[in-house]
Design a protein around this motif. Structure first.
Motif, PDB file in Angstrom:
ATOM      1  N   GLU A 136       0.661  -1.292   0.007  1.00 39.65           N
ATOM      2  CA  GLU A 136       0.065  -0.193   0.330  1.00 39.65           C
ATOM      3  C   GLU A 136       0.178   1.569  -0.201  1.00 39.65           C
ATOM      4  N   ARG A 137       1.835   1.072   1.017  1.00 39.40           N
ATOM      5  CA  ARG A 137       2.862   2.701   1.019  1.00 39.40           C
ATOM      6  C   ARG A 137       3.034   2.135  -0.649  1.00 39.40           C
ATOM      7  N   TYR A 138       4.004   1.435  -0.706  1.00 46.06           N
ATOM      8  CA  TYR A 138       4.299   1.703  -2.779  1.00 46.06           C
ATOM      9  C   TYR A 138       3.471   1.710  -3.597  1.00 46.06           C
ATOM     10  N   GLU A 139       2.241   1.969  -3.651  1.00 41.62           N
ATOM     11  CA  GLU A 139       1.540   2.548  -4.037  1.00 41.62           C
ATOM     12  C   GLU A 139       1.639   4.632  -4.832  1.00 41.62           C
ATOM     13  N   ARG A 140       2.321   4.959  -2.731  1.00 46.31           N
ATOM     14  CA  ARG A 140       1.885   5.869  -2.817  1.00 46.31           C
ATOM     15  C   ARG A 140       3.101   6.098  -3.432  1.00 46.31           C
ATOM     16  N   TYR A 141       4.170   6.315  -2.883  1.00 46.68           N
ATOM     17  CA  TYR A 141       5.716   5.989  -3.554  1.00 46.68           C
ATOM     18  C   TYR A 141       5.207   5.908  -4.868  1.00 46.68           C
ATOM     19  N   GLU A 142       4.649   5.555  -5.580  1.00 46.74           N
ATOM     20  CA  GLU A 142       4.738   5.473  -7.456  1.00 46.74           C
ATOM     21  C   GLU A 142       3.503   7.356  -7.762  1.00 46.74           C
ATOM     22  N   LYS A 143       2.754   6.952  -6.577  1.00 45.70           N
ATOM     23  CA  LYS A 143       1.664   8.120  -7.065  1.00 45.70           C
ATOM     24  C   LYS A 143       3.014   9.432  -7.207  1.00 45.70           C
ATOM     25  N   ILE A 144       3.816   9.296  -5.834  1.00 53.30           N
ATOM     26  CA  ILE A 144       4.532  10.309  -5.962  1.00 53.30           C
ATOM     27  C   ILE A 144       5.317  10.409  -6.906  1.00 53.30           C
ATOM     28  N   LYS A 145       5.923   9.459  -7.058  1.00 54.82           N
ATOM     29  CA  LYS A 145       7.016   9.899  -8.341  1.00 54.82           C
ATOM     30  C   LYS A 145       6.466  10.517  -9.363  1.00 54.82           C
ATOM     31  N   ALA A 146       4.979   9.848  -9.666  1.00 56.17           N
ATOM     32  CA  ALA A 146       4.210  10.204 -11.165  1.00 56.17           C
ATOM     33  C   ALA A 146       4.305  12.273 -10.876  1.00 56.17           C
ATOM     34  N   THR A 147       4.116  12.092 -10.010  1.00 57.45           N
ATOM     35  CA  THR A 147       3.630  13.673  -9.560  1.00 57.45           C
ATOM     36  C   THR A 147       4.718  14.949  -8.970  1.00 57.45           C
ATOM     37  N   GLU A 148       5.547  14.514  -7.694  1.00 57.66           N
ATOM     38  CA  GLU A 148       6.345  15.575  -6.682  1.00 57.66           C
ATOM     39  C   GLU A 148       7.885  15.494  -7.450  1.00 57.66           C
ATOM     40  N   ALA A 149       8.144  14.863  -8.319  1.00 57.91           N
ATOM     41  CA  ALA A 149       9.000  15.343  -9.094  1.00 57.91           C
ATOM     42  C   ALA A 149      10.202  15.942  -9.515  1.00 57.91           C
ATOM     43  N   ASP A 150      11.140  16.970  -8.935  1.00 54.61           N
ATOM     44  CA  ASP A 150      11.442  18.566  -9.745  1.00 54.61           C
ATOM     45  C   ASP A 150      12.668  19.116  -9.099  1.00 54.61           C
ATOM     46  N   ALA A 151      13.080  19.690 -11.024  1.00 56.36           N
ATOM     47  CA  ALA A 151      14.346  19.663 -11.173  1.00 56.36           C
ATOM     48  C   ALA A 151      14.223  21.377 -11.815  1.00 56.36           C
ATOM     49  N   GLU A 152      15.475  21.979 -11.460  1.00 55.74           N
ATOM     50  CA  GLU A 152      15.658  23.499 -12.380  1.00 55.74           C
ATOM     51  C   GLU A 152      16.328  23.250 -13.758  1.00 55.74           C
ATOM     52  N   MET A 153      15.643  23.435 -14.597  1.00 57.46           N
ATOM     53  CA  MET A 153      16.025  22.939 -15.915  1.00 57.46           C
ATOM     54  C   MET A 153      17.144  24.841 -16.797  1.00 57.46           C
ATOM     55  N   TYR A 154      18.639  24.707 -16.713  1.00 52.18           N
ATOM     56  CA  TYR A 154      19.615  25.239 -17.114  1.00 52.18           C
ATOM     57  C   TYR A 154      20.494  25.601 -18.262  1.00 52.18           C
ATOM     58  N   LEU A 155      19.555  26.130 -19.190  1.00 47.42           N
ATOM     59  CA  LEU A 155      19.748  25.740 -20.713  1.00 47.42           C
ATOM     60  C   LEU A 155      20.332  24.726 -20.694  1.00 47.42           C
ATOM     61  N   THR A 156      19.916  23.870 -20.354  1.00 52.81           N
ATOM     62  CA  THR A 156      19.389  22.527 -20.652  1.00 52.81           C
ATOM     63  C   THR A 156      19.066  21.828 -22.444  1.00 52.81           C
ATOM     64  N   GLU A 157      18.265  23.195 -23.582  1.00 50.28           N
ATOM     65  CA  GLU A 157      17.654  22.713 -24.500  1.00 50.28           C
ATOM     66  C   GLU A 157      18.801  22.568 -25.196  1.00 50.28           C
ATOM     67  N   ASP A 158      19.909  23.237 -25.557  1.00 49.48           N
ATOM     68  CA  ASP A 158      21.181  22.903 -26.547  1.00 49.48           C
ATOM     69  C   ASP A 158      21.993  23.032 -26.215  1.00 49.48           C
ATOM     70  N   ALA A 159      21.844  22.130 -24.519  1.00 56.24           N
ATOM     71  CA  ALA A 159      22.844  22.061 -23.671  1.00 56.24           C
ATOM     72  C   ALA A 159      24.084  20.594 -24.721  1.00 56.24           C
ATOM     73  N   GLU A 160      25.757  20.002 -24.852  1.00 58.17           N
ATOM     74  CA  GLU A 160      26.171  19.151 -25.104  1.00 58.17           C
ATOM     75  C   GLU A 160      26.731  18.053 -24.233  1.00 58.17           C
ATOM     76  N   ILE A 161      27.135  19.464 -23.919  1.00 59.88           N
ATOM     77  CA  ILE A 161      27.491  18.505 -21.769  1.00 59.88           C
ATOM     78  C   ILE A 161      26.452  19.040 -20.909  1.00 59.88           C
ATOM     79  N   THR A 162      25.229  18.387 -20.455  1.00 58.09           N
ATOM     80  CA  THR A 162      24.968  18.599 -19.357  1.00 58.09           C
ATOM     81  C   THR A 162      25.596  18.463 -18.249  1.00 58.09           C
ATOM     82  N   LEU A 163      25.595  19.134 -16.886  1.00 55.73           N
ATOM     83  CA  LEU A 163      25.853  18.725 -15.195  1.00 55.73           C
ATOM     84  C   LEU A 163      24.917  18.996 -14.559  1.00 55.73           C
TER      85      LEU A 163
END
Lengths: 178, 351
Positions: free
Chosen positions: B223-250
């Motif tokens: 039951e807990r892992y069903e919740r975790y799946e929902k969290i994985k689908a909705t809560e992951a977050d990142a800032e994307m900085y100049l990644t659109e054309d980046a050849e080296i991504t840090l």
């Protein structure tokens, strides 16, 4: 333009306070700012330093490695940081406390007997602010009115009576000619 | 609103008060002690309870008790202290209780040092205690995010009934930056599960993590892992900085991401197409965002204040479809932007 500043000396000389006043001044002047203290065992009686960044851009690393402005208030700090100053840097030295000078020709060193000036003017403990005054005079990064506002933010309410003395110290630094 | 200059630790503590935290149990340790100090001074005035426990272990079990009653509760420590709390954190997760746990990381292992570090990534995201469980893990990179993320951590911990961690480091705790406190509406989350007294009007609630029947325990974990799946689908977050054309991504998080961002700017000035993905949640890991960046990236460079821990998640996220290089300092050392720039050039950042 980013000003990367290191202030260094003994614990108790008001290094962190002077850094905070600078950072608050930058904030009031609507710049991006950061302030990062050394928090290791060195601050308990040994040397103490802090990094201050004042910039038009968002600040990357808050840790200053190569300062373009440097305030040093004791000999160990002078020896530690003088070599790190960027070419063209301005360095403000409390020459009462630092008994050495540098051979570097690519930086501007201002030797101010700040501790002596503080004692002579009944402002014991405010050598840090005298050096701050000199820095402001030589760089123009903050105007006097902003410095006063910043000081009133940094001085705790219980010690508000010390604002005038601090501003006197700023002016002594600004008017000092070596 | 007026911008104030505050230390990361103090700003986080103030934000916790404003987020409706009512109890804090902790034990002092550098470099997070200002959190305790701030709350010791200001929490009672705001109707909160500050208590310095006799140890980290006592503190985390007090958190378990307070959370059982439905109270918003927080504890805070730094790396060695978090290890001591790990048993209690497992019990909190096993009892499906919300709580906010702060780790202002310092160098390890053992007592290590007191300078900033990111060497607790694996601990926070993979194994903060025994058993099958996860914590929500947020990674602030500025004093403002120390404020914003602690508020979010309280809300999400309540929403998903699980512990949430702020994984900061000594830089973020000790530095001062201008901040604004957002208008915070302390959410009144219904907690029908709370053991808070009911005068015999309903069946009593039991807070427990012991299930001797394996069928029952497995059911709970599922039951807990069903919740975790929902969290994985909705809560992951990142800032994307100049990644659109980046050849080296840090890829970097927390204080390290600030250094990396400066290096990316320097690389761009030299005509090198570099970009940065900055995970803001470490669990759930921003897999989708990393894959988004992988569309243009020829190589990844992961930068951490550790010997290389998050790099595993980057490789897993892209299924090792691109080369993933690593650069790290550890023990309380931090890399300079120019050193990161050199590494970008070394691994083949083209002009």
């Amino acid at each position: 333009m980013t000003n990367e500043i290191i202030l260094a000396g003994f614990g108790g000389q008001g290094i962190l306070f002077a850094g905070k006043a600078l950072a608050y001044g930058g904030l009031i002047a609507e710049k991006e700012v950061s302030w990062l203290p050394s928090y290791g065992p060195e601050m308990r009686g040994g040397t103490c330093n802090c990094s201050v960044c004042i910039s038009d851009e968002p600040i990357g690393s808050p840790l200053v490695n190569d300062p373009n402005l440097l305030i040093v208030m004791n000999t160990p700090s002078f020896e530690k940081f003088i070599g790190t100053a960027k070419k063209g840097a301005k360095v403000f030295v409390d020459s009462t406390m630092v008994d050495v000078t540098t051979d570097r020709k690519d930086i501007d060193c201002y030797y101010v007997p700040a501790t002596q000036l503080a004692t002579d003017n009944g402002l014991s403990g405010m050598a840090n602010i005298i050096l701050l005054g000199k820095l402001i005079k030589e760089t123009g990064i903050l105007d006097l009115e902003t410095v006063e506002k910043a000081m009133s933010k940094c001085i705790p309410p219980k010690k508000a009576n010390l604002l005038d003395a601090n501003m006197k110290a700023v002016k002594i630094g600004m008017n000092y000619k070596d | 609103m007026e911008r104030k200059l505050m230390k990361g630790n103090e700003a986080l503590a103030e934000a916790a008060i404003r987020a409706g935290c009512k109890c804090f149990f902790g034990y002092p340790i550098t470099p997070q002690t200002e959190i305790s100090a701030y709350l010791a001074k200001n929490f009672a005035k705001a109707g909160g309870l500050f208590l310095q426990a006799e140890s980290e272990i006592a503190a985390i079990n007090m958190v378990l008790g307070a959370s059982s009653t439905g109270t918003r509760v927080m504890t805070s420590s730094s790396s060695p202290g978090i290890s001591l709390k790990s048993e209690g954190i497992s019990y909190i997760a096993g009892s499906d209780l919300p709580a906010v746990i702060i780790n202002v990381q310092r160098g390890g292992p053992g007592l290590g040092g007191i300078q900033p570090s990111q060497a607790d990534y694996w601990q926070a995201t993979k194994a903060l205690g025994h058993g099958d469980f996860q914590l929500l893990v947020y990674a602030p990179a500025s004093v403002q995010e120390m404020v914003d993320m602690v508020v979010k951590a309280f809300d999400k911990a309540d929403e998903y009934r699980m512990p949430a961690m702020i994984l900061a480091d000594g830089f973020l705790g000790q530095m001062m930056e201008p901040i604004e406190f957002p208008e915070i509406k302390a959410e009144q989350v219904e907690k029908p599960w709370a053991a808070n007294g009911h005068g015999g009007k309903r069946a009593h609630n039991i807070i427990n993590s012991l299930y001797l029947k394996p069928e029952q325990l497995e059911k709970n974990v599922f039951e807990r892992y069903e919740r975790y799946e929902k969290i994985k689908a909705t809560e992951a977050d990142a800032e994307m900085y100049l990644t659109e054309d980046a050849e080296i991504t840090l890829v970097a998080y927390g204080a390290t991401a600030r250094v990396v961002k400066s290096a990316v700017n320097m690389a761009r000035e030299q005509g090198i197409k570099a970009g940065l993905v900055r995970p803001k949640t470490l669990w759930p890991f921003p897999v989708k965002q990393i894959n988004e960046a992988a569309k243009s990236a020829e190589k990844f460079l992961v930068v951490e204040m550790s010997m290389g821990q998050m790099i595993d998640d980057v490789k897993l996220a892209i299924n090792c479809s691109k080369p993933v290089e690593f650069m790290g300092r550890t023990g309380g050392m931090i890399m300079k932007p120019v050193e990161v720039l050199e590494e970008i050039k070394k691994i083949g950042g083209k002009k």
